[in-house]
Design an enzyme around this catalytic site. Structure first.
Site, PDB file in Angstrom:
ATOM      1  CG  HIS A  42      72.215 -37.416 -48.515  1.00 35.79           C
ATOM      2  ND1 HIS A  42      72.817 -37.040 -47.322  1.00 35.79           N
ATOM      3  CD2 HIS A  42      73.041 -36.988 -49.501  1.00 35.79           C
ATOM      4  CE1 HIS A  42      73.942 -36.396 -47.587  1.00 35.79           C
ATOM      5  NE2 HIS A  42      74.112 -36.359 -48.908  1.00 35.79           N
ATOM      6  CG  HIS A 126      78.583 -42.809 -52.936  1.00 39.50           C
ATOM      7  ND1 HIS A 126      78.634 -42.084 -54.107  1.00 39.50           N
ATOM      8  CD2 HIS A 126      79.074 -41.995 -51.965  1.00 39.50           C
ATOM      9  CE1 HIS A 126      79.144 -40.894 -53.853  1.00 39.50           C
ATOM     10  NE2 HIS A 126      79.406 -40.801 -52.567  1.00 39.50           N
TER      11      HIS A 126
END
Length: 192
Positions: A42, A126
């Site tokens: 995620h 990220h």
């Protein structure tokens, strides 16, 4: 509950990344890293930490408003990098500014709901794929081959259409290799 706001990539994007990560996991030294499970991949937008139950209704209201104010936008998993000698991550390409604004709104909404937040940091999208087991096993130099293996990675474009509130269930203490488990507790469509 230990909670965070996130954007979850679709299954097709996860499958593309999983194929690249599979190739990275056979590189020399890969067993010195803790590889994250693809079920948990995620983009964290804002980390809330432990949230009291009485704050949840207002947090839901604030995150729903944040989602409503932002439109769906295009993104792709692309490239990679490292945080010092600790983390290997995959980046995002596309409308990063829209993702940053969504992250800022999620953080601001949590503050307004009464969630104590750490100081604001600039958002850096990220998706963590691996962590060094300890400073003995990993170094910035040791992570370089994994980052190099992501340099040309570019997945297919997908539409970010939802803001998710995710609960993190920490691994059981003392169980080697066990990872946190993530559970989506609420989600709101963007722009609605």
């Amino acid at each position: 509950m230990r909670l965070f706001a996130a954007v979850l990539p679709p299954e097709a994007a996860v499958a593309e990344l999983a194929a690249r990560v599979k190739a990275l996991r056979v590189l020399p030294g890969a067993d010195g890293l803790r590889w994250t499970e693809q079920e948990g991949w995620h983009f964290t937008l804002a980390f809330f930490g432990e949230v009291a139950g009485d704050v949840l209704p207002e947090l839901h209201t604030r995150l729903a408003r944040a989602a409503h104010r932002h439109h769906p936008h295009e993104l792709r998993l692309a490239g990679g990098g490292r945080f010092d000698d600790r983390v290997v991550w995959v980046g995002a390409d596309g409308d990063g500014e829209a993702l940053r604004r969504l992250a800022d709104s999620a953080e601001a909404g949590a503050r307004r709901a009464g969630v104590p937040m750490d100081r604001h940091r600039p958002y850096h999208p990220h998706l963590t794929i691996a962590r060094a087991r300890s400073s003995r096993h990993g170094s910035a130099t040791g992570l370089a081959p994994y980052v190099d293996g992501l340099t040309d990675f570019a997945g297919r474009e997908w539409t970010v259409g939802e803001l998710s509130l995710v609960r993190s269930h920490p691994p059981a203490p003392g169980v080697p290799g066990q990872q946190p488990r993530y559970e989506v507790v609420a989600a709101w469509p963007l722009g609605h």
